[in-house]
Write a protein that holds these residues in place. Structure first.
Motif, PDB file in Angstrom:
ATOM      1  N   THR A 112      63.865 -11.978 -29.857  1.00 26.34           N
ATOM      2  CA  THR A 112      64.145 -11.139 -31.029  1.00 26.34           C
ATOM      3  C   THR A 112      64.641  -9.771 -30.610  1.00 26.34           C
ATOM      4  O   THR A 112      65.600  -9.232 -31.191  1.00 26.34           O
ATOM      5  N   ALA A 113      64.028  -9.181 -29.585  1.00 24.35           N
ATOM      6  CA  ALA A 113      64.452  -7.868 -29.090  1.00 24.35           C
ATOM      7  C   ALA A 113      65.865  -7.924 -28.524  1.00 24.35           C
ATOM      8  O   ALA A 113      66.689  -7.037 -28.795  1.00 24.35           O
ATOM      9  N   CYS A 114      66.162  -8.964 -27.756  1.00 26.14           N
ATOM     10  CA  CYS A 114      67.497  -9.091 -27.157  1.00 26.14           C
ATOM     11  C   CYS A 114      68.572  -9.260 -28.221  1.00 26.14           C
ATOM     12  O   CYS A 114      69.637  -8.620 -28.163  1.00 26.14           O
ATOM     13  N   ASP A 115      68.317 -10.121 -29.187  1.00 26.64           N
ATOM     14  CA  ASP A 115      69.293 -10.347 -30.262  1.00 26.64           C
ATOM     15  C   ASP A 115      69.560  -9.057 -31.033  1.00 26.64           C
ATOM     16  O   ASP A 115      70.703  -8.765 -31.404  1.00 26.64           O
ATOM     17  N   TYR A 116      68.522  -8.284 -31.272  1.00 24.16           N
ATOM     18  CA  TYR A 116      68.667  -7.025 -32.018  1.00 24.16           C
ATOM     19  C   TYR A 116      69.523  -6.035 -31.232  1.00 24.16           C
ATOM     20  O   TYR A 116      70.430  -5.395 -31.795  1.00 24.16           O
ATOM     21  N   LEU A 117      69.271  -5.896 -29.930  1.00 22.48           N
ATOM     22  CA  LEU A 117      70.034  -4.950 -29.130  1.00 22.48           C
ATOM     23  C   LEU A 117      71.494  -5.351 -29.021  1.00 22.48           C
ATOM     24  O   LEU A 117      72.381  -4.488 -28.980  1.00 22.48           O
ATOM     25  N   VAL A 118      71.773  -6.647 -28.963  1.00 23.39           N
ATOM     26  CA  VAL A 118      73.165  -7.106 -28.949  1.00 23.39           C
ATOM     27  C   VAL A 118      73.895  -6.620 -30.203  1.00 23.39           C
ATOM     28  O   VAL A 118      75.066  -6.236 -30.154  1.00 23.39           O
ATOM     29  N   ARG A 119      73.196  -6.604 -31.324  1.00 21.49           N
ATOM     30  CA  ARG A 119      73.814  -6.201 -32.585  1.00 21.49           C
ATOM     31  C   ARG A 119      73.990  -4.689 -32.711  1.00 21.49           C
ATOM     32  O   ARG A 119      75.008  -4.222 -33.229  1.00 21.49           O
ATOM     33  N   VAL A 120      73.003  -3.898 -32.264  1.00 25.71           N
ATOM     34  CA  VAL A 120      73.030  -2.464 -32.564  1.00 25.71           C
ATOM     35  C   VAL A 120      73.686  -1.603 -31.490  1.00 25.71           C
ATOM     36  O   VAL A 120      74.133  -0.486 -31.791  1.00 25.71           O
ATOM     37  N   LEU A 121      73.751  -2.075 -30.236  1.00 30.68           N
ATOM     38  CA  LEU A 121      74.338  -1.260 -29.172  1.00 30.68           C
ATOM     39  C   LEU A 121      75.846  -1.466 -29.142  1.00 30.68           C
ATOM     40  O   LEU A 121      76.327  -2.509 -28.716  1.00 30.68           O
ATOM     41  N   ARG A 122      76.582  -0.461 -29.579  1.00 34.10           N
ATOM     42  CA  ARG A 122      78.034  -0.580 -29.707  1.00 34.10           C
ATOM     43  C   ARG A 122      78.755  -0.287 -28.394  1.00 34.10           C
ATOM     44  O   ARG A 122      79.860  -0.781 -28.182  1.00 34.10           O
ATOM     45  N   ARG A 123      78.187   0.541 -27.543  1.00 28.93           N
ATOM     46  CA  ARG A 123      78.822   0.837 -26.266  1.00 28.93           C
ATOM     47  C   ARG A 123      77.920   0.353 -25.139  1.00 28.93           C
ATOM     48  O   ARG A 123      76.719   0.177 -25.327  1.00 28.93           O
ATOM     49  N   LEU A 145      72.584 -10.628 -23.799  1.00 32.85           N
ATOM     50  CA  LEU A 145      72.453  -9.174 -23.700  1.00 32.85           C
ATOM     51  C   LEU A 145      72.977  -8.671 -22.363  1.00 32.85           C
ATOM     52  O   LEU A 145      73.662  -7.636 -22.293  1.00 32.85           O
ATOM     53  N   ALA A 146      72.683  -9.407 -21.283  1.00 27.30           N
ATOM     54  CA  ALA A 146      73.117  -8.992 -19.947  1.00 27.30           C
ATOM     55  C   ALA A 146      74.632  -9.072 -19.776  1.00 27.30           C
ATOM     56  O   ALA A 146      75.183  -8.390 -18.908  1.00 27.30           O
ATOM     57  N   ARG A 147      75.300  -9.905 -20.555  1.00 29.20           N
ATOM     58  CA  ARG A 147      76.760  -9.975 -20.473  1.00 29.20           C
ATOM     59  C   ARG A 147      77.402  -8.688 -20.987  1.00 29.20           C
ATOM     60  O   ARG A 147      78.475  -8.291 -20.526  1.00 29.20           O
ATOM     61  N   ARG A 148      76.758  -8.039 -21.955  1.00 27.15           N
ATOM     62  CA  ARG A 148      77.316  -6.844 -22.590  1.00 27.15           C
ATOM     63  C   ARG A 148      76.785  -5.545 -21.992  1.00 27.15           C
ATOM     64  O   ARG A 148      77.442  -4.501 -22.074  1.00 27.15           O
ATOM     65  N   HIS A 149      75.596  -5.602 -21.421  1.00 23.30           N
ATOM     66  CA  HIS A 149      74.943  -4.387 -20.952  1.00 23.30           C
ATOM     67  C   HIS A 149      74.276  -4.633 -19.603  1.00 23.30           C
ATOM     68  O   HIS A 149      74.050  -5.789 -19.209  1.00 23.30           O
ATOM     69  N   GLU A 150      73.955  -3.550 -18.919  1.00 20.52           N
ATOM     70  CA  GLU A 150      73.152  -3.659 -17.704  1.00 20.52           C
ATOM     71  C   GLU A 150      71.687  -3.765 -18.125  1.00 20.52           C
ATOM     72  O   GLU A 150      71.160  -2.861 -18.783  1.00 20.52           O
ATOM     73  N   VAL A 151      71.032  -4.852 -17.743  1.00 18.90           N
ATOM     74  CA  VAL A 151      69.645  -5.085 -18.150  1.00 18.90           C
ATOM     75  C   VAL A 151      68.751  -5.116 -16.916  1.00 18.90           C
ATOM     76  O   VAL A 151      69.035  -5.844 -15.950  1.00 18.90           O
ATOM     77  N   ILE A 152      67.683  -4.325 -16.958  1.00 16.50           N
ATOM     78  CA  ILE A 152      66.695  -4.300 -15.889  1.00 16.50           C
ATOM     79  C   ILE A 152      65.361  -4.712 -16.494  1.00 16.50           C
ATOM     80  O   ILE A 152      64.864  -4.066 -17.424  1.00 16.50           O
ATOM     81  N   SER A 153      64.804  -5.798 -16.009  1.00 17.16           N
ATOM     82  CA  SER A 153      63.516  -6.268 -16.524  1.00 17.16           C
ATOM     83  C   SER A 153      62.396  -5.606 -15.726  1.00 17.16           C
ATOM     84  O   SER A 153      62.357  -5.690 -14.502  1.00 17.16           O
ATOM     85  N   VAL A 154      61.513  -4.926 -16.434  1.00 22.29           N
ATOM     86  CA  VAL A 154      60.358  -4.279 -15.817  1.00 22.29           C
ATOM     87  C   VAL A 154      59.132  -5.099 -16.209  1.00 22.29           C
ATOM     88  O   VAL A 154      58.677  -5.046 -17.355  1.00 22.29           O
ATOM     89  N   VAL A 155      58.619  -5.876 -15.272  1.00 19.16           N
ATOM     90  CA  VAL A 155      57.505  -6.782 -15.537  1.00 19.16           C
ATOM     91  C   VAL A 155      56.199  -6.055 -15.220  1.00 19.16           C
ATOM     92  O   VAL A 155      55.953  -5.681 -14.071  1.00 19.16           O
ATOM     93  N   VAL A 156      55.383  -5.836 -16.241  1.00 17.04           N
ATOM     94  CA  VAL A 156      54.115  -5.136 -16.058  1.00 17.04           C
ATOM     95  C   VAL A 156      53.032  -6.167 -15.749  1.00 17.04           C
ATOM     96  O   VAL A 156      52.741  -7.040 -16.568  1.00 17.04           O
ATOM     97  N   VAL A 157      52.450  -6.054 -14.555  1.00 15.87           N
ATOM     98  CA  VAL A 157      51.495  -7.036 -14.059  1.00 15.87           C
ATOM     99  C   VAL A 157      50.133  -6.386 -13.881  1.00 15.87           C
ATOM    100  O   VAL A 157      50.017  -5.300 -13.300  1.00 15.87           O
ATOM    101  N   ASP A 158      49.101  -7.052 -14.382  1.00 14.56           N
ATOM    102  CA  ASP A 158      47.728  -6.607 -14.204  1.00 14.56           C
ATOM    103  C   ASP A 158      47.047  -7.542 -13.203  1.00 14.56           C
ATOM    104  O   ASP A 158      47.385  -8.738 -13.137  1.00 14.56           O
TER     105      ASP A 158
END
Length: 240
Positions: A112-123, A145-158
């Motif tokens: 859901t987050a990825c789909d939303y960012l694809v729609r709202v990020l114009r540049r 999302l990664a095709r259109r933007h640079e995506v860095i996944s930050v995995v928070v591990v406990d």
């Protein structure tokens, strides 16, 4: 010759050449998982404190460079979106939003987050996707999302993600789907199966991110949350 402005040249009686200056201003967006699982862990604020630290590092560094930063908080729905803007005050507002979000839904949907960012990020933007990534079905949206933007996944591990401590009889609660379970954590076989499941989950996550073309950063709640991000920026500066 291609850059000569012929209209101005005709008016001025001398050659005028257009000069292009590349726009260097960056747009960075922190997409932060604020679902119920982010409060799980040993520190008081669990993963959310580590996520806020990463968000603070990224946004304040961007503010110092006069770049624009934005924020998306999500659970299994979009909680809040703050469009990219400049300034230190704006950056601090984003950090407060991470530490004190509205009451979110308990579940997680990275798709859901990825789909939303694809729609709202114009540049083209740099997106720091901060989550525990305990979710499924997000590979295709993340790849889009990664095709259109640079995506860095930050995995928070406990630490509790990787090993079950020997604490005797304990009651576990699934904070996202509900339900409680009473277990004997002193059972060596149980702890071994728990650790094996954690390894399988980690390998499956890493494979998914790799197929999506996304870089993976590991941030631990029992370590320095800033160092993995700083190391990423060092590697990036060497590449450029």
């Amino acid at each position: 010759m291609r850059r000569i402005d012929w209209n101005v040249t005709a008016r001025m009686g001398a050659p005028w050449v257009k000069e292009y200056i590349e726009e260097r201003e960056l747009h960075l967006v922190c997409a932060v998982d604020v679902s119920a699982s982010q409060l799980a862990g040993r520190p008081v604020l669990g993963r959310r404190a580590a996520a806020a630290e990463v968000c603070a590092l990224v946004t304040l560094a961007a503010a110092y460079s006069h770049d624009r930063t934005g924020l998306l908080t999500f659970s299994d729905r979009i909680e809040r979106y703050v469009p990219p803007a400049k300034g230190t005050r704006h950056a601090m507002r984003l950090v407060r939003e991470v530490l004190q979000p509205d009451q979110p839904q308990p579940a997680t949907s990275i798709a859901t987050a990825c789909d939303y960012l694809v729609r709202v990020l114009r540049r083209r933007s740099s997106v720091f996707l901060i989550s525990d990534f305990i979710d499924d079905g997000y590979e295709r949206p993340l790849r889009d999302l990664a095709r259109r933007h640079e995506v860095i996944s930050v995995v928070v591990v406990d630490p509790l993600d990787e090993a079950l401590p020997d604490a005797g009889i304990v009651e576990l609660e699934d904070v996202e789907r509900g339900g409680r379970l009473l277990i004997d954590s002193s059972d060596e076989g149980l702890r071994r199966r728990y650790a094996e499941a954690a390894v399988e989950r980690r390998e499956r996550r890493s494979a998914t991110l790799r197929r999506a073309g996304v870089e993976e950063l590991i941030v631990r709640t029992d370590g320095d949350a800033a160092e993995p991000v700083l190391e990423y920026f060092r590697r990036r500066s060497r590449r450029t």
